[in-house]
Design an enzyme around this catalytic site. Structure first.
Site, mmCIF file in Angstrom:
data_model
loop_
_atom_site.group_PDB
_atom_site.id
_atom_site.type_symbol
_atom_site.label_atom_id
_atom_site.label_comp_id
_atom_site.label_asym_id
_atom_site.label_seq_id
_atom_site.Cartn_x
_atom_site.Cartn_y
_atom_site.Cartn_z
ATOM 1 N N LYS A 148 0.732 -1.252 0.068
ATOM 2 C CA LYS A 148 -0.018 -0.026 -0.072
ATOM 3 C C LYS A 148 0.845 1.322 -0.030
ATOM 4 O O LYS A 148 1.776 1.377 0.873
ATOM 5 C CB LYS A 148 -0.776 0.005 1.296
ATOM 6 C CG LYS A 148 -2.331 -0.461 1.247
ATOM 7 C CD LYS A 148 -2.926 -0.693 2.269
ATOM 8 C CE LYS A 148 -3.812 0.341 2.445
ATOM 9 N NZ LYS A 148 -4.884 0.157 3.900
HETATM 10 O O1 G3P Z 1 -8.542 0.748 4.611
HETATM 11 C C1 G3P Z 1 -8.566 2.060 5.228
HETATM 12 C C2 G3P Z 1 -9.179 2.280 6.382
HETATM 13 O O2 G3P Z 1 -8.670 1.513 7.533
HETATM 14 C C3 G3P Z 1 -9.449 3.606 6.839
HETATM 15 O O3 G3P Z 1 -10.582 3.633 7.522
HETATM 16 O O4 G3P Z 1 -12.302 4.474 9.060
HETATM 17 O O5 G3P Z 1 -10.026 5.013 9.606
HETATM 18 O O6 G3P Z 1 -11.144 6.109 7.773
HETATM 19 P P1 G3P Z 1 -10.955 5.074 8.643
#
Ligand code: G3P
Length: 219
Positions: free
Chosen positions: A84
């Protein structure tokens, strides 16, 4: 649509791995930091838990040359790993080089159709638009999934759309309707998606009616 777990929680991954539903795991530095374990060992263990799964692991270096070197090392940990890399212009050249090296890339922190198109041009395997973080700033995060789908299909790119930062069943619903190739779900969201009160009520009612027959063996 592939279903990935958005976590580095080994126990949860092990529990869901046996369902046959899970196609991989996406981790990020926040997930790995939470587990308080050697990130390298943890990543290797996650790969073992899902031997056929696609496991995304994010770079933590900042300087482009270091990001390149780290990406090669991360990819060497296991054949199923995708690296990533954040969607930032400082890393465009690094991403191109890694794609030419045959490294599978999942570009993360994608927010717009234009960013997505740039990454498709570089030939990455996945682009990960962050739905919930758009919602955080009062925009409609789900819309970008539909727009990116349209862009990919319009230009016939091979890059796949991975819906990320999904915080609710509604977000997952939108990812499905948008035709995302994959969605990565936090465990709590996956649990919510799997449960339905009417399913539970129906099971209880069928069972109650069946018990009235007092049959010991069937069939
Ligand atoms: O895959 C990316 C994810 O983990 C981000 O999620 O909820 O931290 O925006 P969030």
């Amino acid at each position: 649509m592939k279903i990935f777990l958005d976590t580095a929680d080994k126990l949860a991954i092990a529990q869901w791995a046996v369902t046959g539903l899970i196609d991989g795991v996406t981790t990020n530095p926040t997930h790995l930091a939470k587990e308080k374990k050697s990130p390298k060992e943890l990543v290797q263990e996650i790969c073992t838990l899902l031997p056929q799964g696609e496991i995304s692991v994010e770079v933590t270096e900042k300087e482009p040359d270091k990001v390149y070197a780290q990406a090669l090392k991360i990819a060497a940990l296991h054949q199923n790993i995708l690296v990533k890399i954040p969607c930032h212009k400082d890393y465009y050249g690094v991403i191109e080089k890694l794609v030419n090296d045959g490294i599978k890339i999942n570009v993360t922190l994608v927010f717009t159709v234009v960013q997505a198109l740039f990454m498709c041009k570089l030939g990455v395997v996945y682009i990960s638009p962050f739905v919930g973080r758009w919602d955080d700033i009062d925009a409609h995060g789900g819309d970008v999934l539909f727009e990116i789908r349209e862009m990919i299909d319009q230009y016939n790119f091979d890059t796949q759309l991975l819906a990320a930062s999904l915080r609710s069943v509604q977000h997952v619903h939108q990812a499905i309707l948008a035709g995302a190739d994959a969605a990565t779900l936090p465990i709590a969201v996956l649990e919510q998606c799997a449960a339905h009160v009417l399913t539970d009520r129906g099971i209880a009612q069928f069972d109650a009616d069946w018990q009235k027959l007092d049959i010991k063996q069937f069939p």
